[in-house]
Motif scaffolding. Structure first.
Motif, PDB file in Angstrom:
ATOM      1  N   ILE A 191       0.928  -1.212   0.104  1.00 40.33           N
ATOM      2  CA  ILE A 191       0.068   0.045   0.092  1.00 40.33           C
ATOM      3  C   ILE A 191       1.026   1.214  -0.124  1.00 40.33           C
ATOM      4  N   ARG A 192       0.413   2.270  -0.674  1.00 38.21           N
ATOM      5  CA  ARG A 192       1.377   3.630  -0.957  1.00 38.21           C
ATOM      6  C   ARG A 192       0.342   4.637  -0.714  1.00 38.21           C
ATOM      7  N   VAL A 193       0.946   5.655  -0.033  1.00 35.18           N
ATOM      8  CA  VAL A 193       0.462   7.177  -0.051  1.00 35.18           C
ATOM      9  C   VAL A 193       0.500   7.822  -1.441  1.00 35.18           C
ATOM     10  N   GLY A 194      -0.404   8.511  -1.894  1.00 38.65           N
ATOM     11  CA  GLY A 194      -0.509   9.056  -3.153  1.00 38.65           C
ATOM     12  C   GLY A 194      -1.197   8.833  -4.483  1.00 38.65           C
ATOM     13  N   SER A 195      -1.752   7.487  -4.251  1.00 36.80           N
ATOM     14  CA  SER A 195      -2.622   7.181  -5.257  1.00 36.80           C
ATOM     15  C   SER A 195      -3.904   7.758  -5.205  1.00 36.80           C
ATOM     16  N   TRP A 196      -4.407   8.273  -6.450  1.00 37.00           N
ATOM     17  CA  TRP A 196      -5.838   9.093  -6.388  1.00 37.00           C
ATOM     18  C   TRP A 196      -7.112   8.203  -6.944  1.00 37.00           C
ATOM     19  N   SER A 197      -6.777   7.240  -7.458  1.00 34.45           N
ATOM     20  CA  SER A 197      -7.847   6.495  -7.781  1.00 34.45           C
ATOM     21  C   SER A 197      -7.577   5.027  -7.914  1.00 34.45           C
ATOM     22  N   PRO A 198      -8.567   4.011  -7.713  1.00 31.29           N
ATOM     23  CA  PRO A 198      -8.266   2.873  -7.779  1.00 31.29           C
ATOM     24  C   PRO A 198      -7.524   2.462  -9.086  1.00 31.29           C
ATOM     25  N   MET A 199      -7.789   2.808 -10.297  1.00 30.60           N
ATOM     26  CA  MET A 199      -7.172   2.456 -11.480  1.00 30.60           C
ATOM     27  C   MET A 199      -5.606   2.737 -11.405  1.00 30.60           C
ATOM     28  N   GLU A 200      -5.468   3.785 -10.815  1.00 34.19           N
ATOM     29  CA  GLU A 200      -4.092   4.142 -10.554  1.00 34.19           C
ATOM     30  C   GLU A 200      -3.187   3.198  -9.662  1.00 34.19           C
ATOM     31  N   THR A 201      -3.970   2.733  -8.669  1.00 37.84           N
ATOM     32  CA  THR A 201      -3.535   1.817  -7.919  1.00 37.84           C
ATOM     33  C   THR A 201      -3.071   0.441  -8.471  1.00 37.84           C
ATOM     34  N   ARG A 202      -4.153  -0.074  -9.300  1.00 40.21           N
ATOM     35  CA  ARG A 202      -4.064  -1.102 -10.196  1.00 40.21           C
ATOM     36  C   ARG A 202      -2.969  -1.199 -11.058  1.00 40.21           C
ATOM     37  N   ALA A 203      -2.842   0.036 -11.749  1.00 39.79           N
ATOM     38  CA  ALA A 203      -1.785   0.298 -12.998  1.00 39.79           C
ATOM     39  C   ALA A 203      -0.334   0.143 -12.109  1.00 39.79           C
ATOM     40  N   ARG A 204      -0.214   0.553 -10.955  1.00 38.56           N
ATOM     41  CA  ARG A 204       1.124   0.540 -10.202  1.00 38.56           C
ATOM     42  C   ARG A 204       1.350  -0.797  -9.814  1.00 38.56           C
ATOM     43  N   LEU A 205       0.341  -1.575  -9.527  1.00 37.02           N
ATOM     44  CA  LEU A 205       0.635  -2.851  -9.019  1.00 37.02           C
ATOM     45  C   LEU A 205       1.017  -3.732 -10.245  1.00 37.02           C
ATOM     46  N   GLU A 280      -7.900  -1.922 -20.353  1.00 34.12           N
ATOM     47  CA  GLU A 280      -7.494  -3.012 -20.774  1.00 34.12           C
ATOM     48  C   GLU A 280      -6.191  -3.424 -20.742  1.00 34.12           C
ATOM     49  N   ASP A 281      -5.274  -2.460 -20.527  1.00 32.75           N
ATOM     50  CA  ASP A 281      -3.888  -2.721 -20.271  1.00 32.75           C
ATOM     51  C   ASP A 281      -3.606  -3.327 -19.008  1.00 32.75           C
ATOM     52  N   VAL A 282      -4.675  -3.114 -18.138  1.00 30.05           N
ATOM     53  CA  VAL A 282      -4.570  -3.729 -16.545  1.00 30.05           C
ATOM     54  C   VAL A 282      -4.967  -5.189 -16.751  1.00 30.05           C
ATOM     55  N   PHE A 283      -6.360  -5.331 -17.532  1.00 27.36           N
ATOM     56  CA  PHE A 283      -7.044  -6.577 -17.228  1.00 27.36           C
ATOM     57  C   PHE A 283      -6.969  -7.597 -18.179  1.00 27.36           C
ATOM     58  N   ASP A 284      -6.576  -6.948 -19.410  1.00 26.50           N
ATOM     59  CA  ASP A 284      -6.421  -7.968 -20.800  1.00 26.50           C
ATOM     60  C   ASP A 284      -5.006  -8.581 -20.894  1.00 26.50           C
ATOM     61  N   THR A 285      -4.818  -9.753 -20.918  1.00 24.75           N
ATOM     62  CA  THR A 285      -3.621 -10.335 -21.031  1.00 24.75           C
ATOM     63  C   THR A 285      -2.587  -9.692 -21.969  1.00 24.75           C
ATOM     64  N   HIS A 286      -3.166  -9.822 -23.168  1.00 23.94           N
ATOM     65  CA  HIS A 286      -2.389  -9.393 -24.380  1.00 23.94           C
ATOM     66  C   HIS A 286      -1.966  -7.759 -24.467  1.00 23.94           C
ATOM     67  N   CYS A 287      -2.965  -7.072 -23.972  1.00 20.99           N
ATOM     68  CA  CYS A 287      -2.828  -5.769 -23.854  1.00 20.99           C
ATOM     69  C   CYS A 287      -1.873  -5.416 -22.729  1.00 20.99           C
ATOM     70  N   ARG A 288      -1.899  -6.085 -21.602  1.00 28.93           N
ATOM     71  CA  ARG A 288      -0.931  -5.783 -20.802  1.00 28.93           C
ATOM     72  C   ARG A 288       0.452  -6.274 -20.880  1.00 28.93           C
ATOM     73  N   ALA A 289       0.725  -7.143 -21.751  1.00 30.47           N
ATOM     74  CA  ALA A 289       1.904  -7.610 -22.040  1.00 30.47           C
ATOM     75  C   ALA A 289       2.807  -6.461 -23.093  1.00 30.47           C
ATOM     76  N   ALA A 290       1.633  -6.116 -23.911  1.00 35.97           N
ATOM     77  CA  ALA A 290       2.256  -5.000 -25.034  1.00 35.97           C
ATOM     78  C   ALA A 290       2.372  -3.668 -24.207  1.00 35.97           C
TER      79      ALA A 290
END
Length: 329
Positions: A191-205, A280-290
Motif C-alpha cells: 500500500i502506498r500514499v499518493g494514489s488518487w484512484s483505484p485504477m492508478e493503484t491497479r496500474a502501479r501494481l 484493458e492494459d491492466v485487465f487484458d493479458t495481451h494488452c498488458r503484455a504490450a
C-alpha cells in the motif's frame, strides 16, 4: 384534504414516530402518504437516497452506543469498494460485544465496538478508516467478493487519510484473530500514499509485479530548467517517463481529450515520454503484455526479464505467505 402540517424541525430531518406523538402529531398523520418510513419507528418527509441520508435515518432509531461500520463506514469515508460489495444495500452498524445485536431487515449488525476507533463524519459516528479497512477482511477469501487488489486499492485510499501504513498495521495487530488477517498482512507493505484512484493503484501494481522500477505517485513533472509542466499519475523521474491512466470517466469527452492533448504536448516538449494506460492494459493479458513492453523500452529495462504472467490482478495472497497450520492431534 391536505395533511396537517408537522412541526417545522421534523420536516428537516428523520424523526422518531414516538417523538412526533409526544409533540402532538396524531397516529393518522404519521400514516399519511407524504411521509416515508425508512426504518421501523422512523419517519421522514423525503425519501433517503444517499448513504448519508440512509445513515441519518437509521441513527434516529439507533441505540446509544453504536457506529456505522464495514461497507457503510467505507462508503461514508469515501473508501472505494468493488461493485459486488457496494451492491449491499444494508446499513452496517457495530455495537459493543455486551449489547444485543440489532435485528432489522435493512440492517446488518456486528459486535466489537470497544475494539474499534470511532470518528465523526457529518455528525454521524463512523468506525475510523484504519479499523474499517481491517473490517473489510471479513469479505476476503475464496467465494467472497473482496480480493487482495481490492484491499490494496482501499488501503491506498485509507493511507491518504491517515498519512501512512502504520495505523493499518496497528489496527490489525490490535484485533484478536481478525478475519482475512493473512491477506490484510500481505497487503500492507504493498500500500502506498499518493494514489488518487483505484485504477492508478491497479496500474502501479501491474508495473511492480512485472519487475519494473517503482514510480512516484501523482508527482510534479518539471522541465530540465525547473518549469512545472504538470502532475503525472506514475512518474519515473530518472528516466523522465510519465504513465497516465486514461479513465473513461474523466478522459473521453471531446473537451477532456483536447485538454489531455495540450497537457501531453507540454510535458513531451519538456523532454519527457508520456505513456497512456487504459483499463484493458491492466485487465487484458495481451494488452498488458504490450503495455509492459512499451514501458520497459522507455525505462531501459530488458523486456525479456518481465514477469508478464505474474503482473496481472491478484485475488488471493500467495499460498506460501499463509501461516502454517498447527497439526491436528
Amino acid at each position: 384534504m391536505d395533511a396537517a402540517p408537522l412541526p417545522l424541525d421534523l420536516t428537516r430531518r428523520p424523526f422518531l414516530a414516538s417523538e412526533a406523538l409526544a409533540r402532538g402529531v396524531t397516529r393518522k398523520r404519521l400514516r399519511a402518504r407524504d411521509l416515508w418510513t425508512p426504518t421501523r419507528g422512523v419517519r421522514s418527509v423525503d425519501l433517503p437516497t444517499s448513504i448519508v441520508e440512509q445513515a441519518r435515518a437509521f441513527a434516529a432509531a439507533a441505540p446509544t452506543e453504536f457506529a456505522f461500520s464495514h461497507v457503510t463506514a467505507a462508503q461514508l469515508l469515501g473508501i472505494p469498494l468493488p461493485y459486488a460489495v457496494e451492491e449491499d444495500c444494508r446499513v452496517h452498524i457495530v455495537t459493543p460485544t455486551s449489547a444485543n445485536r440489532i435485528r432489522r431487515a435493512e440492517v446488518q449488525g456486528h459486535r466489537g465496538l470497544e475494539s474499534r476507533e470511532v470518528v465523526d463524519v457529518v455528525g454521524l459516528p463512523v468506525v475510523a478508516p484504519a479499523d474499517t479497512w481491517v473490517d473489510l477482511g471479513e469479505y476476503v477469501g475464496p467465494g467472497k467478493p473482496v480480493g487482495l487488489d481490492d484491499l490494496i486499492v482501499a488501503g491506498d485510499a485509507v493511507v491518504n487519510i491517515v498519512g501512512g501504513t502504520e495505523p493499518l498495521r496497528h489496527a490489525v495487530e490490535c484485533r484478536v484473530r481478525p478475519r482475512g488477517k493473512v491477506t490484510l498482512t500481505y497487503a500492507i507493505p504493498r500500500i502506498r500514499v499518493g494514489s488518487w484512484s483505484p485504477m492508478e493503484t491497479r496500474a502501479r501494481l501491474m508495473v511492480l509485479r512485472a519487475g519494473l522500477p517503482e514510480p512516484s505517485l501523482n508527482a510534479d513533472v518539471l522541465s530540465r530548467t525547473g518549469e512545472w509542466l504538470g502532475c503525472g499519475d506514475l512518474v519515473w523521474r530518472e528516466q523522465r517517463v510519465v504513465g497516465e491512466y486514461q479513465g473513461v470517466e474523466f478522459h473521453t469527452r471531446p473537451l477532456d481529450r483536447r485538454h489531455d492533448g495540450v497537457r501531453r504536448e507540454g510535458i513531451e516538449h519538456g523532454d519527457w515520454v508520456v505513456v497512456e494506460i487504459a483499463a484493458e492494459d491492466v485487465f487484458d493479458t495481451h494488452c498488458r503484455a504490450a503495455k509492459l513492453r512499451e514501458l520497459a523500452g522507455h525505462l531501459g529495462v530488458n523486456p525479456h526479464v518481465l514477469d508478464v504472467l505474474g503482473s496481472g490482478p491478484q485475488f488471493l495472497a500467495p499460498p506460501q505467505f499463509a501461516r502454517p497450520r498447527r497439526p491436528r492431534r
